[in-house]
Enzyme design. Structure first.
Site, PDB file in Angstrom:
ATOM      1  CE  LYS A 192      -4.265   1.185  -0.323  1.00 26.57           C
ATOM      2  NZ  LYS A 192      -5.018   0.786  -1.501  1.00 26.57           N
ATOM      3  CB  SER A 388      -7.774   1.196  -3.655  1.00 32.65           C
ATOM      4  OG  SER A 388      -7.642   1.180  -2.250  1.00 32.65           O
TER       5      SER A 388
END
Length: 589
Positions: A192, A388
């Site tokens: 991430k 995402s």
């Protein structure tokens, strides 16, 4: 008394100027509305002129001033992807259109958008009509599009970019350190990387691994497409780029990347030859921005009462209202509820083009997709990016269709809370003091660092959010949560890679998604309808006026630093709530 008359005169002048502006705006609105309703006449023996020098949105903006230029505001004649594809398809069967001239275009949008237009051009060629491409500067994106043309020409003194792909990230940790701001990061996901610019000065090893992986996948697809179109071995193309073999237009010609070096007058002479007209005769052409309003005798109006709804979800995901360039959870959820309860709508296509955003807003939309799936088929069509939160809202659909160069995945969640104690204390000389009724009453206070206990509370919330995310994906994709976690961790994938790991069902475009939805609903005759409804002319006018004025002033003041301002804005928005979002922007050069 003199001062009094001075103020009165200023007030009168202000009223007069305001009245003039209002009259001009209203006149412009009326003229724009009248112009937008006017049908474009396409003369016989014409060409369709395609020149794209603007970011391509999913839908053409509903701008009443598109054909006007007044008050210092340029008319926005940008055409959305939906209309670009429809216009190329219409030109294929339009007897008045004999070919297409692809003129120098910047292709400022993502690669999947370029892919869809490119595939539409390939389909157009089946009609036997010609496509000629011309540019003074061939960017990598435009050359990929132009490579399918029958003839590819470049100006003899032009520029031809062919040197591979690169991706660069701007890091802000050094600037934050100088300001005395600490980015306190709480996240789940090794890959991430959206938080890295605020806590590192260079890419982490994990981020380099994932970017290298998807960048090479995108580049391989790029070379494969050019190889097929130009009949050049893919390994040879790789070597041309790797060895910087193309430095002058003559190099591109020698390596058969282009078909000739021509000035524009020579190009126009060839187009006239193709059309069979004399040298002194003007070429009949129609701009793609105008062709949307042209009638085509070959068109047939489907009067079927069966409908397939295409719900557009484009931009960053946030709570509240959205627009053409942002996804508001309230607007998108309302659109999904509307199509779900409309008996005339038999199936739904959710068109997703989003890097994600608010995890809460994403969950609100995901819930509506789940409910829609229970009553009618819903297919997701992925655009340039559906990652995402963009993947979160997609995962519950019956089927997911993506382009090979779509950016997707990035299953992860994070939050950033700025600690500005040093900025306040050391830089500004500001201190804070207060009282509270509970140990955690001021949790989230940016004037001090988080305590270990507070950080753990936030980490627990982020962990819970990630667990919800992976469970939603696991349920939607019929996988185990452990498996989704193994391919999650915030890692980004291309559409081609996503198929192999089960995040995507098949490759295709939005038209394929519509056909798939029709098949699931067992429809032979149907028509498509778009949601959410675009904002009214008056709303659009107000937004267009204020946004253009603000943007123009900022660009004038900041100049080449304007992109930096955009990045800082993104950072500011990130430092608020838990986000399911990928990197700020995947910029490939």
């Amino acid at each position: 008394m003199k001062q009094f008359f001075k103020f009165v005169l200023a007030t009168v002048v202000g009223i007069i100027l305001s009245t003039i502006i209002i009259v001009l705006v209203v006149a412009g609105l009326i003229a724009g509305a009248a112009s937008s309703d006017k049908t474009t006449q396409v003369d016989a023996n014409s060409i369709l002129h395609i020149e794209i020098k603007y970011p391509i949105s999913e839908r053409t903006p509903n701008n009443p001033l598109a054909n006007l230029n007044f008050l210092g505001l340029d008319g926005d004649k940008s055409v959305g992807l939906k209309d670009i594809l429809a216009n190329i398809k219409k030109a294929k069967t339009d007897s008045n259109i004999k070919g297409i001239l692809l003129d120098e275009s910047y292709m400022l949008s993502g690669q999947a958008t370029t892919e869809e237009i490119r595939n539409a051009l390939i389909d157009f060629k089946k009609s036997g009509k010609f496509i000629i491409a011309y540019a003074e500067v061939y960017t990598k994106g435009f050359y990929y599009l132009a490579s399918v043309a029958d003839k590819v020409y470049i100006n003899p003194k032009g520029v031809f970019e062919f040197d591979g792909f690169s991706s660069q990230t701007m890091f802000f940790k050094g600037a934050l350190d100088k300001l005395g701001i600490e980015a306190q990061v709480i996240r789940v996901g090794t890959f991430k990387s959206a938080v890295e610019p605020m806590i590192l000065t260079k890419m982490s090893d994990a981020n380099k691994l994932q970017v290298s992986s998807y960048l090479n996948s995108l580049y391989d697809h790029y070379l494969t497409g050019i190889s097929k179109a130009r009949g050049i071995n893919k390994d040879s193309l790789f070597n041309y780029a790797n060895q910087a073999r193309v430095q002058q237009p003559e190099d591109a010609l020698k390596l058969k990347l282009v078909d000739g070096l021509k000035y524009r007058d020579e190009l126009l002479a060839e187009v006239k030859t193709k059309l069979g007209i004399k040298e002194k005769t003007d070429i009949n052409s129609v701009e793609i921005s105008e062709y949307t309003k042209a009638n085509n005798d070959a068109d047939t109006k489907d009067v079927s009462t069966n409908r397939i709804a295409v719900v557009y979800a484009s931009g960053e995901i946030a709570g509240g209202e959205g627009d053409d360039n942002s996804i508001g959870s309230e607007t998108t959820a309302k659109a999904l509820r509307k199509v779900r309860t409309d008996d005339k709508i038999k199936a739904v296509v959710l068109r997703v083009n989003s890097p994600g955003g608010s995890s809460l807003a994403s969950d609100v939309i995901w819930r509506e997709v789940m409910l829609t799936k229970k009553v009618k088929p819903i297919i997701v069509s992925m655009g340039d990016v559906a990652a995402s939160g963009g993947y979160y809202i997609s995962c519950a659909a019956d089927s997911i269709i993506a382009e090979p160069n779509t950016i997707t995945g990035s299953i992860g969640i994070f939050a950033i809370l700025p600690n500005m104690q040093k900025l306040f204390n050391d830089k500004l000389g500001i201190t804070f003091d207060g009282v509270k009724t509970g140990q955690y009453a001021d949790l989230g206070n940016t004037s001090r660092p988080l305590t270990p206990a507070e950080r753990q509370i936030l980490q627990n919330q982020i962990n819970h959010g990630y667990d919800d995310f992976t469970k939603a994906v696991a349920d939607g994709r019929h996988k185990t949560q452990a498996y989704i976690n193994s391919i999650g961790q915030g890692r980004v994938w291309t559409g081609e890679q996503a198929i192999k790991i089960g995040l995507v069902d098949r490759l295709g475009n939005i038209d394929d998604a519509v056909k798939s939805a029709a098949k699931m609903a067992k429809l032979k005759n149907y028509r498509t309808v778009a949601y959410p409804e675009q904002k009214s002319v008056l709303n659009k006018l107000g937004e267009s006026f204020s946004i253009q004025m603000k943007t123009r002033m900022l660009k004038s003041e900041l100049g080449e630093n304007y992109p930096v301002y955009e990045q800082i804005k993104n950072i500011t928005s990130i430092m608020r709530t838990p986000l399911a979002r990928m990197e700020y922007d995947v910029v490939i050069k």
